[in-house]
Design an enzyme around this catalytic site. Structure first.
Site, short mmCIF file in Angstrom:
data_model
loop_
_atom_site.label_atom_id
_atom_site.label_comp_id
_atom_site.label_asym_id
_atom_site.label_seq_id
_atom_site.Cartn_x
_atom_site.Cartn_y
_atom_site.Cartn_z
N GLU A 173 0.76 -1.05 -0.01
CA GLU A 173 -0.07 -0.22 -0.01
C GLU A 173 0.90 1.33 0.03
OE1 GLU A 173 -3.14 0.53 0.11
OE2 GLU A 173 -3.76 -1.81 -0.14
N HIS B 288 2.57 -10.31 17.37
CA HIS B 288 3.26 -11.47 18.02
C HIS B 288 4.61 -11.55 17.59
CE1 HIS B 288 4.66 -15.82 18.30
NE2 HIS B 288 3.87 -15.78 19.36
N LYS C 105 7.43 -12.09 27.16
CA LYS C 105 7.55 -11.16 26.26
C LYS C 105 7.91 -9.70 26.66
CE LYS C 105 4.83 -14.46 23.13
NZ LYS C 105 3.61 -14.60 22.88
#
Length: 436
Positions: free
Chosen positions: A176, A348, A389
């Site tokens: 895009e 993620h 994380k």
């Protein structure tokens, strides 16, 4: 939160006779039950005495557009800075927006010198001057819709001025950006008929419209470039084959250069070839900011590679080298922060890279996902802490809002607020000291 407020997140099984809604009616001499016409149990339920709030607990108060009318020399209280400052104590998502601003500014200002050197640390990091020149590495992730809409210009600003270090996006976030260099995206409406748009060859992204010809322009531009990259790949493969054929037993094994291109290298090549200052990819290439896209084929780029494979099979896009590259960028950082717009793959992939160093030190999520269905996109920062994380010492923030509304406001109070002084402070700084 204030410590007093934080204490309320923990429940206790101990019975407290002064707790509101106690099982037993309050004593008759209690102030709440002094009116005999109110049943004691009802009085305790409705009019029960509350604990006193500490004096330093923040009070909810929004922006006052009246301003300070008594002092006409002061700057208008209705400017963007004043409004954004008032959000911290407005409540709901306004407070989370303000917290995200604090989080990002803390990330941008972090230096290794914030933490004293201690016995057992690397000797190369003992010098306070060295420590003051080691900053945090900023991971920035966004979904493709952020490029489809006007957020592209905000993102381009960050990349143009080297305000982020690592980017993760989807295939749409790549194509895009390139497509907009050739043809514009138009404003439409959420309620336009899909059937009628299909007849006219117009694609809808929310309330945005993208004519099919935009993708045709992209195909015309990218197809010859894929051919060229394939030529370069085959030339490297032949060079390696010749090295292997000419290698004699007993001789030192030659170093073979990779002959396949990675998604991040593919994207950098697009940025180089487009040579357009309106492009995010152009500035990422120019400023040597890697853009990772593990699902590069999930979009128009994938369509072009698919079409190319019928004409000429054999193009290899190597994701293995990219996963090592992004993970090493996380591991080779003394501090990391992640700003993630949206969910799914970009969220993620960024979090997982930071898992390799036992979690990011700073984190800001901006999305509208909810965790009731167990999706990673809707997962809270606290869930990421359970995976390693995000570090257990971190104070992450999630803003549940449309990023097109809140992210430009956040940038106005962070990256765009002190551009010149930030660049000056960062002069000579690194995220990792080689050899450590």
């Amino acid at each position: 939160p204030h410590p007093y407020i934080s204490s309320m997140t923990e429940t206790t099984k101990e019975d407290d006779p002064n707790i509101i809604l106690s099982y037993q009616p309050l004593p008759s001499n209690n102030a709440v039950t002094c009116n005999p016409h109110i049943p004691s149990v009802t009085a305790s339920a409705v009019l029960g005495e509350s604990s006193s709030m500490p004096d330093d607990v923040p009070i909810c108060k929004g922006h006052d557009f009246n301003g300070d009318k008594a002092n006409e020399t002061t700057t208008s209280s209705n400017d963007i800075d004043s409004i954004m400052t008032s959000m911290l104590h407005t409540g709901f998502q306004a407070t989370n927006v303000a917290k995200s601003i604090t989080q990002i500014n803390s990330l941008r200002n972090w230096r290794l010198s914030d933490s004293p050197w201690k016995e057992g640390d690397d000797e190369a990091l003992k010098d306070p001057t060295v420590r003051s020149k080691i900053r945090a590495r900023i991971f920035f992730a966004y979904t493709s819709n952020q490029i489809s809409c006007g957020q592209r210009e905000v993102i381009r600003y960050l990349v143009q001025h080297k305000l982020v270090d690592v980017i993760v996006t989807t295939a749409g976030g790549i194509e895009e950006d390139i497509i907009k260099c050739f043809e514009p995206t138009y404003m439409g409406d959420f309620k336009l008929s899909g059937k009628e748009l299909r007849k006219k060859g117009i694609n809808r992204i929310g309330n945005l419209l993208v004519p099919n010809k935009n993708y045709c322009r992209f195909e015309d531009w990218v197809a010859p470039l894929i051919d060229k990259m394939h030529d370069e790949q085959d030339a490297k493969w032949k060079e390696m084959a010749m090295q292997m054929a000419n290698h004699k037993e007993g001789e030192e094994e030659p170093t073979y250069a990779p002959f396949s291109i990675t998604p991040s290298e593919f994207i950098a090549r697009l940025g180089k070839e487009i040579d357009n200052e309106e492009s995010v990819l152009y500035w990422a290439y120019k400023n040597d900011i890697p853009i990772f896209c593990p699902a590069l084929t999930d979009g128009s780029v994938g369509d072009m590679i698919f079409f190319h494979s019928y004409k000429r099979p054999g193009l290899v896009v190597d994701i293995a080298r990219d996963i090592r590259r992004i993970n090493e960028l996380a591991v080779q950082s003394h501090c990391t922060g992640q700003i993630i717009i949206g969910g799914g793959l970009v969220k993620h992939h960024t979090c997982n890279a930071n898992l390799m160093r036992n979690g990011a030190d700073y984190s800001v999520y901006i999305n509208t996902g909810h965790e009731f269905d167990g999706s990673d996109g809707g997962a809270s920062p606290d869930e990421a802490i359970s995976w390693g994380k995000i570090r257990i010492t971190a104070d992450p923030v999630k803003v549940c809002a449309d990023a097109t509304i809140v992210f430009p406001l956040i940038v106005s109070q962070t990256f765009a607020k002190d551009l010149d002084s930030f660049k000056e402070r960062n002069e000579g700084c690194v995220c990792w000291l080689d050899g450590v």
